[in-house]
Design an enzyme around this catalytic site. Structure first.
Site, PDB file in Angstrom:
ATOM      1  N   HIS A   1      -5.887  -1.974   3.721  1.00 40.97           N
ATOM      2  CA  HIS A   1      -6.867  -1.022   3.927  1.00 40.97           C
ATOM      3  C   HIS A   1      -7.502  -0.495   2.857  1.00 40.97           C
ATOM      4  O   HIS A   1      -7.136  -1.068   1.653  1.00 40.97           O
ATOM      5  CB  HIS A   1      -6.017   0.303   4.725  1.00 40.97           C
ATOM      6  CG  HIS A   1      -5.052   0.871   3.501  1.00 40.97           C
ATOM      7  ND1 HIS A   1      -5.513   1.731   2.646  1.00 40.97           N
ATOM      8  CD2 HIS A   1      -3.690   0.657   3.443  1.00 40.97           C
ATOM      9  CE1 HIS A   1      -4.435   2.018   1.902  1.00 40.97           C
ATOM     10  NE2 HIS A   1      -3.451   1.438   2.455  1.00 40.97           N
TER      11      HIS A   1
ATOM     12  N   ASP B   1       9.411   0.941   0.552  1.00 44.98           N
ATOM     13  CA  ASP B   1       8.068   1.406   1.075  1.00 44.98           C
ATOM     14  C   ASP B   1       7.391   0.326   1.944  1.00 44.98           C
ATOM     15  O   ASP B   1       7.871  -0.649   2.262  1.00 44.98           O
ATOM     16  CB  ASP B   1       7.195   1.477  -0.198  1.00 44.98           C
ATOM     17  CG  ASP B   1       5.940   2.333   0.042  1.00 44.98           C
ATOM     18  OD1 ASP B   1       5.828   3.160   1.056  1.00 44.98           O
ATOM     19  OD2 ASP B   1       4.993   2.380  -0.876  1.00 44.98           O
TER      20      ASP B   1
ATOM     21  N   SER C   1      -0.219   1.934   5.841  1.00 45.31           N
ATOM     22  CA  SER C   1       0.310   0.640   5.294  1.00 45.31           C
ATOM     23  C   SER C   1       1.478  -0.059   6.374  1.00 45.31           C
ATOM     24  O   SER C   1       1.716  -1.216   6.114  1.00 45.31           O
ATOM     25  CB  SER C   1       0.841   0.859   3.732  1.00 45.31           C
ATOM     26  OG  SER C   1      -0.317   1.078   3.100  1.00 45.31           O
TER      27      SER C   1
END
Lengths: 677, 677
Positions: free
Chosen positions: A489, A283, A224
């Site tokens: 993805h 993140d 990611s």
């Protein structure tokens, strides 16, 4: 030196990596011994800032060994097509960078890794910081080393329309979301009669559909960090990298940076930026909007860049987003996980932010002030736990103040996104705004094979999309706003039938339990939409399952997994842990979690035994678009004849395109192509 | 009778099936005891012929038991919106059908099946044959039974544009083909440098992309018979059904029929019809163009309908397609597998067909005559065996003449399709033509987990698409031809990384072998496109792998499988057999085929142990369109507000739509809506 002559490449020549450089690579996107980042076939937005990193490699041992003395006298030139090559420092009007030197090791293959026989490489290097190309067209960058070997990179500044078409952009990212998952989510939340849905997903109703190809720069499966960098900057890079190309040095902060759309938009327009995620906010998907490091695990640093911008190499003047909402309190309260142990609630407060820690406070906070909302330690609670199995919010010791009480008043993606829109619209009605809103736990729950929770997160994203459209319409700005829904993805997930869970639970052997699975005709109809007296009904008119625990559940799964047990029933006691290490610490040998899905049967893993969860997959992911410029995100050109020109690899002209085209289309739509200083 | 009052349904009321009717159903699309086929929420093309089947059920035992006496006095009316209901025989001006009676049994669930305690149902029934609705608008069909209970079906004749926009249609069906598979095929056949493909698939370059939802009428997983019926007739039906709704009678030929696009196109325009498949030609996807039976396994019958049309109930005047190319010689030469033991080569020859048995003869046969080409027993050879591992064509005893020599001169999908276009263009330049060309073994090889062969078939389809576009351009008819590329359902396939096959093969234990798998960064770059001295190169300029057996192969798999062993290496000795029955006959307990992938590790199955192969999945599948009307196959409408009208379930207006919309779009584009006799 003749040996190196074979490695010289020219523009558009196919770079053939050594056959053995696959599981491991000496350096991604550098099959030769001279490395240029940005590498061959890179595209740029006119006016986008970036760094350049050059490396010359001298392998000491291994199949490429050349004596181990890296060339300190390499040269580097740039030329725009039709011009004369110039030394790069002259070309960019910057001082000649100082020479850097280091070494690194890598394994040529798994045998070398097993034998602990790494290859050592000595390196000479230079970096040019914060340079820019403004004039559209083709450029050639040439590194000359070892007395005449050349590595050439063909760069293109895309010639984009400079007229701003969209005032605002909403970029929804369903992390790991595939077409297969959307199909499954629709099945459990929308009623279907005789093969016809009575309602559709919000994303189904978008006017434009496309597919984007998600590959990395140097591997065909992305993570990611890498994929977010492609979506936000137009530059594909390496797994774990945020806003940089990965160089071979040990320092995770010296890699060559690339300016992101948030940074460009703020720099050029002064417009608002909102960042919302259900993950811990450091993140990768939110981080890539402002962070620049080759190590996505530098969480404290990431949070620091949100409020202070990149301080290394004084690269930007970023002063923080208007809205930052998510989890990850452990990087904010002072302690071992925050940057240099500092209190980042205070850092944000000192920078003018209101700080909120729960949904109630978030709803009440004024819309005219920059706002930081951190609602839990680590990732935020899942939709299924917030709305159906609410007891799972207890005994989590995850309150955002760090006092280890429970974060029971967490907003969902919808509440965070709507509040962020209120703040952005209040603060930047004139300049416009950009928001990225991430449904992070589609991916996180797919990783742990908790399909029900993953689909709940996907349905919450869809509900958020509906609410966002309604909110923008109410504010009168829907027609000025480009809305994109996409993913970064996939996971190899699909639904293959139904499971009679009553029958499965009552069988005594693993092989007999498999007899509970119904395929084809025996898949029957979705029982998740059937309302019962005890329906766990979320609310009327909103599309979530009426029953998450029907007797006939989905026969669903992924195409790669760790050892685990499966009973195809919702995990009522909280998010799933499919595999555990029962062989001691450090954990490198995962087996079935004997406490998980105990009525089910064992499925042995296909992943390396070090894996405790599923992994990302290759598949193209969908792109749904509506609003100004929507036509750029779906096919509209006639079938093009084969072409040998650079234009043939500009992938934005049909229904299937490259992830980087998302960035270029967004940037063009926002009028961010800046061909003059 | 009060008990039945609860079961009465009204237009657009949600039909809630019994919770226990899932693995098995009493009768698909009939949750009440009164059944109308076509059922509620059916759409029709104006002028499309169809049958009606009514049933009244009287369960003798089980949870629905009502005494077991089926009502012989039921009535059936039709009314167009705003009119007065009429008895159906009057409405359609046909004789009142005679009453039929039968019974059948079904199992309410797996426990009942295991205990061998089926439920018996007595049935009264009528069928109206070959009726038609011409006037666009809404109709209500009402079955009244048991003295006042009603089952109501809302029917809609779509109001379509009657102007023909396309002269010709090419419908390519990649059986079982998903977006995930297209992504994987692109990876192994197209060169990618630094995350950017230098070339794309032909389908990637189509100007319009959509997604279609593939669900059955009565189950959320479809088979190819059912899905082909939806694509060709606009009517979703039941697994295993070709061109009919499935009734509960034992006769596989008395089910209510629906006219297909091939039949309508031929009836109204006299245009040409071509049918091409790499499967045995009686297989479901080609069969659904002309066959009408609830049992797709009636292969001999299917072949009979190709040349003679439906003879039961004298339903059509079909005289056979212009071109019929595929495998399945066993249904043609006289013997146990041909219809009534007859010689169908002779039947076709007598009907004016030239008959060819190999590629050489096919190339030479004149273009002005109807042509039957049958090139092998059973399914045709796979691209990988025809082009790379050619020895696998030997010792097959599959020659189409039935003489048990080897069919070594088989054409591929490209050769068959190009020849079919030559014949159609020669015979029907004026009237136009319709061709369905199926890459059947994408599905068949996915079923047997032979991913390399499946991707080879997909790449052959893509090569065929390119060749077709070039051929149509050369004939000057490209702009008159609508080309659609789609699938009929999915398989849960994806690629998750790479495998170091050398390392895998040398490890001693199953768990150690899993260490050969590389994910994320360690997936590296595709080695299938790297040319080596020993490259198995198909030809220049055509996109197939340069090397099918690289050291670093794809870590690929499906989300549901039988027990099998996996080593992630191409099966050089011929198509794969992953699981075998080692417990005797009949085979109902499949285990790992101990001869398959012997260097790999064991993966236990998740499917019932009776399964020897993988199964279909739920996922929406892509639709690629180019040519006249292409815009109907991708999103173009703005986001619609919620609507309570019938229009809300007309799914053809955005990028995601129902499989039946493909039929209606094709029919509209061909001008087949006929509102007057």
């Amino acid at each position: 030196m003749a040996v190196f002559g074979l490695l010289v490449v020219a523009v558009l020549t196919i770079l053939t990596p050594f056959a053995q450089s696959q599981t491991f690579q000496r350096l991604g996107a550098c099959p030769t011994l001279g490395c240029v980042f940005p590498p061959d076939l890179t595209d740029f937005l006119a006016g986008q800032y970036f760094d350049i990193r050059l490396e010359v490699h001298a392998p000491v041992n291994g199949s490429e060994a050349n004596g181990g003395k890296a060339d300190p006298n390499f040269t580097f030139t740039i030329v725009k097509k039709g011009g004369a090559p110039q030394n790069a420092a002259t070309f960019f009007n910057v001082p000649e960078p100082k020479l850097e030197q280091w070494n690194f090791t890598w394994n040529e293959d798994l045998f070398a890794a097993e034998a602990k026989k790494p290859s050592l490489v000595n390196v000479t290097s230079k970096a040019y910081r914060r340079v820019v190309l403004r004039e559209p067209g083709e450029y050639t960058a040439t590194l000359t080393y070892y007395g005449g070997n050349k590595t050439t990179a063909s760069w293109l500044v895309r010639d984009l329309n400079k007229v701003r078409k969209a005032k605002n952009v909403v970029l929804f990212i369903g992390d790991g979301m595939t077409t297969n998952m959307i199909t499954a989510a629709r099945l459990i939340a929308h009623k279907c009669v005789n093969g016809r849905y009575l309602t559709k997903m919000a994303m189904d109703k978008f006017p434009v559909l496309g597919h984007q190809m998600t590959h990395s720069l140097d591997s065909y499966i992305t993570d990611s960090a890498n994929s977010a960098t492609a979506l936000y900057s137009g530059h594909k890079t390496t797994v774990n990298s945020l806003g940089v190309y990965a160089d071979s040095s040990k320092d995770p902060f010296d890699d060559p940076k690339i300016e992101s759309i948030a940074e460009i938009f703020w720099r050029l327009t002064g417009g608002g930026v909102g960042i919302v995620s259900t993950a811990f906010i450091a993140d990768a998907t939110p981080a890539a909007l402002t962070a620049h490091t080759r190590d996505r695990g530098q969480y404290g640093h990431v949070v620091d860049t949100y409020v202070h911008g990149i301080t290394n190499y004084t690269w930007t003047n970023w002063t923080g987003p208007d809205v930052l909402f998510g989890g990850g309190a452990e990087q904010f309260y002072p302690g071992k996980d925050s940057y240099r142990g500092k209190d980042y609630y205070k850092e944000f407060s000192d920078a003018g932010y209101n700080v909120v820690w729960n949904n109630t406070a978030m709803q009440k906070t004024p819309n005219n002030t920059k706002t930081l909302g951190i609602f839990s330690v680590s990732n935020m609670a899942k939709w299924l736990d917030r709305n159906v199995y609410k007891n799972n919010l207890l005994n989590q010791s995850n309150s955002p103040d760090g006092k280890k009480t429970d974060a029971t008043d967490q907003p969902g993606l919808k509440e965070m996104t709507l509040k962020a829109l209120d703040i952005l619209d209040t603060r930047h009605r004139n300049e416009g705004w950009f928001i990225m809103s991430e449904a992070a736990s589609i991916d996180k729950q797919m990783h742990t094979l908790d399909y029900d929770r993953a689909l709940g997160e996907l349905l919450e994203l869809d509900d958020t999309i509906t609410a966002t459209i309604n909110a923008l319409r109410a504010k009168g700005v829907l027609n000025d706003t480009l809305i994109i829904v996409t993913a970064d993805h996939g996971h190899g997930f699909d639904v293959m039938g139904s499971v009679d869970t009553k029958f499965l639970n009552e069988q005594k052997t693993d092989r007999a339990k498999r007899g509970a699975i119904g395929t084809y005709f025996n898949s029957g109809l979705s029982q998740y939409t059937v309302e019962t007296n005890s329906s766990l009904r979320y609310s009327e008119g909103v599309h979530f399952p009426a029953n998450w625990d029907p007797r006939y559940s989905l026969f669903q799964g992924v195409s790669a997994n760790p050892d685990h047990r499966e009973n195809y029933q919702v995990h009522k006691d909280g998010p799933r842990l499919p595999a555990v290490n029962i062989t001691g610490f450090p954990a490198t040998d995962f087996y079935v979690n004997y406490k998980d899905a105990v009525t089910g049967f064992v499925i042995n893993g296909t992943l390396p035994v070090e894996a405790d969860q599923g992994v990302h997959s290759l598949t193209d992911v969908p792109v749904f678009a509506m609003g100004p410029c929507q036509e750029k995100f779906g096919g509209k050109s006639a079938l093009l004849p084969p072409s040998k020109t650079r234009g043939a690899i500009l992938d934005g002209t049909t229904g299937v395109y490259n992830s980087i085209d998302i960035f270029f289309n967004l940037a063009e739509c926002l009028g961010l192509s800046q061909t003059t200083p």
